[in-house]
Design a protein around this motif. Structure first.
Motif, PDB file in Angstrom:
ATOM      1  N   GLN A 186       0.835  -1.204   0.000  1.00  0.00           N
ATOM      2  CA  GLN A 186       0.000   0.000   0.000  1.00  0.00           C
ATOM      3  C   GLN A 186       0.870   1.254   0.000  1.00  0.00           C
ATOM      4  N   THR A 187       2.104   1.087   0.438  1.00  0.00           N
ATOM      5  CA  THR A 187       3.010   2.214   0.607  1.00  0.00           C
ATOM      6  C   THR A 187       4.430   1.685   0.794  1.00  0.00           C
ATOM      7  N   GLY A 188       5.399   2.494   0.435  1.00  0.00           N
ATOM      8  CA  GLY A 188       6.795   2.161   0.720  1.00  0.00           C
ATOM      9  C   GLY A 188       7.313   2.891   1.934  1.00  0.00           C
ATOM     10  N   GLN A 189       6.426   3.601   2.610  1.00  0.00           N
ATOM     11  CA  GLN A 189       6.848   4.502   3.671  1.00  0.00           C
ATOM     12  C   GLN A 189       7.617   3.827   4.806  1.00  0.00           C
ATOM     13  N   LEU A 190       7.102   2.695   5.285  1.00  0.00           N
ATOM     14  CA  LEU A 190       7.748   2.072   6.433  1.00  0.00           C
ATOM     15  C   LEU A 190       9.197   1.719   6.117  1.00  0.00           C
ATOM     16  N   TYR A 191       9.452   1.249   4.898  1.00  0.00           N
ATOM     17  CA  TYR A 191      10.820   0.928   4.497  1.00  0.00           C
ATOM     18  C   TYR A 191      11.659   2.196   4.352  1.00  0.00           C
ATOM     19  N   ASN A 192      11.010   3.257   3.877  1.00  0.00           N
ATOM     20  CA  ASN A 192      11.737   4.519   3.758  1.00  0.00           C
ATOM     21  C   ASN A 192      12.146   5.067   5.117  1.00  0.00           C
ATOM     22  N   GLU A 193      11.364   4.761   6.138  1.00  0.00           N
ATOM     23  CA  GLU A 193      11.750   5.188   7.478  1.00  0.00           C
ATOM     24  C   GLU A 193      13.040   4.497   7.914  1.00  0.00           C
ATOM     25  N   ALA A 194      13.271   3.292   7.425  1.00  0.00           N
ATOM     26  CA  ALA A 194      14.566   2.646   7.673  1.00  0.00           C
ATOM     27  C   ALA A 194      15.659   3.312   6.850  1.00  0.00           C
ATOM     28  N   MET A 225       2.640   6.398  -6.614  1.00  0.00           N
ATOM     29  CA  MET A 225       2.811   7.345  -5.526  1.00  0.00           C
ATOM     30  C   MET A 225       4.299   7.618  -5.306  1.00  0.00           C
ATOM     31  N   VAL A 226       4.614   8.884  -5.073  1.00  0.00           N
ATOM     32  CA  VAL A 226       5.966   9.258  -4.686  1.00  0.00           C
ATOM     33  C   VAL A 226       5.928   9.547  -3.189  1.00  0.00           C
ATOM     34  N   GLU A 227       6.914   8.992  -2.463  1.00  0.00           N
ATOM     35  CA  GLU A 227       6.898   9.086  -1.005  1.00  0.00           C
ATOM     36  C   GLU A 227       8.257   9.542  -0.473  1.00  0.00           C
ATOM     37  N   PRO A 228       8.410  10.838  -0.249  1.00  0.00           N
ATOM     38  CA  PRO A 228       9.625  11.332   0.395  1.00  0.00           C
ATOM     39  C   PRO A 228       9.550  11.140   1.912  1.00  0.00           C
ATOM     40  N   GLU A 229      10.694  10.905   2.508  1.00  0.00           N
ATOM     41  CA  GLU A 229      10.810  10.770   3.968  1.00  0.00           C
ATOM     42  C   GLU A 229      12.045  11.541   4.411  1.00  0.00           C
ATOM     43  N   SER A 412       9.576  12.913   9.375  1.00  0.00           N
ATOM     44  CA  SER A 412       8.276  13.127   8.740  1.00  0.00           C
ATOM     45  C   SER A 412       8.340  12.723   7.274  1.00  0.00           C
ATOM     46  N   GLY A 413       7.176  12.527   6.685  1.00  0.00           N
ATOM     47  CA  GLY A 413       7.127  12.192   5.269  1.00  0.00           C
ATOM     48  C   GLY A 413       5.724  12.324   4.726  1.00  0.00           C
ATOM     49  N   PHE A 414       5.616  12.154   3.426  1.00  0.00           N
ATOM     50  CA  PHE A 414       4.305  12.270   2.782  1.00  0.00           C
ATOM     51  C   PHE A 414       4.261  11.418   1.528  1.00  0.00           C
ATOM     52  N   GLY A 415       3.057  11.195   1.048  1.00  0.00           N
ATOM     53  CA  GLY A 415       2.858  10.505  -0.222  1.00  0.00           C
ATOM     54  C   GLY A 415       2.003  11.352  -1.135  1.00  0.00           C
ATOM     55  N   LEU A 416       2.463  11.548  -2.371  1.00  0.00           N
ATOM     56  CA  LEU A 416       1.689  12.264  -3.386  1.00  0.00           C
ATOM     57  C   LEU A 416       1.211  11.272  -4.424  1.00  0.00           C
TER      58      LEU A 416
END
Length: 446
Positions: A186-194, A225-229, A412-416
């Motif tokens: 659903q998102t790559g965010q959790l991995y990006n937090e690593a 989706m692009v997800e910066p962290e 912090s981060g977001f998804g567009l």
């Protein structure tokens, strides 16, 4: 004779050139054949005058059917009345080679229903409108990468196959991973937090999946989706990053895709107003605005339905977002949503834990949310409590908790969402036109 692209004809006025493409349309005027030739970069009028070409070439021009493939040569002439995209130039044909005479083309200039066009999406993409949308999309993606790359973000690809939910567990696509249950990301965010602890600011960019049983004009089953962290970043700084980022994307499209926006008949005066800073609206204020408007009987597009009230603690529906965005000329941040309606990893406000340090960016003109973001929890004990409260499998998040145990920092981060952003910038009524082959609730073909 050089082979050129139609978008570059302005650089070859008076020169003999060759175009390779397909017949978009044709007008037969007896001794004159007006061919509308497209090559993927634009459409050019190619004029075949009987006295200027051989009999074989003229006959070939007359035999052409819609979408026949051809190679046509001639001299470029500037003519401000010449139709086409971008128009203003035409080709005086001296030679023409037919590559293939196309069969009867199913998409004619007459009106067709949406389902018919979606069933023929592989052909519908050749129309000027779809061509323009896809070129705007490509420029949006280029602008996304350019801004992030130029502002110290590193691209790190994240997995599409994951063992656990990143957002709500009810919208997961489950698959069998060699006997073990797994899910489409659903998102790559959790991995990006690593990744931020190894590389600093990062982003991932790719397809994400939501098994949401929704048929609205804003929802897809698969979207990009692009997800910066960002490490050492709190919510206030995050919003400044987002507004600069979105302003750059819009500015780039206006500069590079004016022709395509004109094809789409987009009113660019709205887009020209998109400059930082953007308005910030607390969730409490937003609820009060919505309820006041609902009490006055306000209606919202696209169907002029009455705006309904909202209870504090509820998430917004599309009509609520539409109403809010219509109150502002630029995108607007709604921040500090109730903790209960947001993802488990969002940092609560210390002196008011019932709200979290989150923000959605709503696009103007009723296009709704294009960005969701937040400050993330940085305390391991707080995160473990949130995982337990949401009844998530703790062992699947062991590694995620560990990130807070070895040098944790505020981050912090977001998804567009690309498709919603394309819909907004192009002025589209439905996200089904924002990707080449959209995947919707009831559509897996073509």
């Amino acid at each position: 004779m050089s082979i050129v692209r139609i978008e570059n004809l302005k650089d070859h006025v008076g020169a003999a050139v060759t175009l390779r493409g397909w017949l978009y349309n044709k007008t037969d005027k007896g001794r004159l054949q007006f061919l509308q030739v497209r090559d993927g970069s634009g459409i050019c009028q190619a004029v075949v005058f009987k006295k200027n070409v051989s009999e074989a070439v003229f006959d070939a021009a007359r035999r052409l059917t819609q979408e026949s493939s051809l190679i046509v040569s001639g001299t470029v002439r500037a003519e401000e009345r010449a139709p086409g995209i971008p128009g203003g130039f035409e080709l005086d044909v001296t030679d023409l080679e037919v590559v293939q005479i196309a069969a009867d083309y199913p998409i004619s200039p007459k009106e067709h229903g949406v389902e018919f066009l979606m069933d023929n999406r592989h052909l519908w993409l050749r129309s000027s409108r779809q061509w323009a949308i896809m070129r705007v999309r490509a420029t949006i993606i280029k602008a996304i990468r350019a801004w992030l790359d130029d502002h110290g973000f590193m691209l790190v690809d994240t997995p599409i196959l994951t063992p656990a939910a990143g957002e709500g567990t009810t919208t997961l696509f489950e698959i069998d991973f060699h006997g073990t249950p797994a899910f489409l990301a659903q998102t790559g965010q959790l991995y990006n937090e690593a990744n931020i602890f190894a590389f600093g600011p990062v982003y991932c960019f790719g397809p994400t999946f939501r098994a949401e049983k929704s048929k609205t004009r804003r929802h897809l089953q698969e979207f990009w989706m692009v997800e910066p962290e960002i490490p050492f970043c709190k919510l206030e700084e995050l919003l400044e990053i987002e507004e600069q980022f979105v302003s750059y994307i819009v500015r780039t499209v206006l500069a590079e895709r004016a022709v395509e926006l004109k094809v789409l008949e987009r009113d660019i005066s709205h887009l020209q107003k998109v400059t930082a800073p953007f308005e910030r609206l607390h969730y409490d204020e937003a609820v009060a605005m919505i309820n006041a408007a609902a009490a006055q009987g306000v209606t919202v597009p696209p169907n002029d339905d009455p705006l309904t009230t909202i209870a504090w603690g509820d998430d917004f529906g599309a009509p609520h977002e539409t109403y809010l965005t219509m109150q502002f000329e630029k995108p607007v941040f709604v921040h500090h949503f109730p903790t209960e309606v947001k993802a488990f990893y969002m940092e609560p406000e210390p002196d008011r834990p019932e709200v979290c340090r989150s923000a959605d960016l709503l696009a103007p003109e009723g296009y709704g949310e294009i960005i969701g973001g937040s400050e993330r929890m940085s305390d391991p004990a707080k995160l473990m409590a949130a995982i337990e409260k949401h009844k998530l499998p703790a062992d699947a998040y062991d590694w995620y908790i560990q990130l807070r145990q070895f040098g944790s920092v505020p981050h912090s981060g977001f998804g567009l969402g690309v498709e919603r952003t394309v819909a907004w910038i192009c002025g589209l009524d439905h996200v089904r036109e924002t990707g080449a082959f959209p995947r919707m609730l009831n559509r897996l073909q073509p």
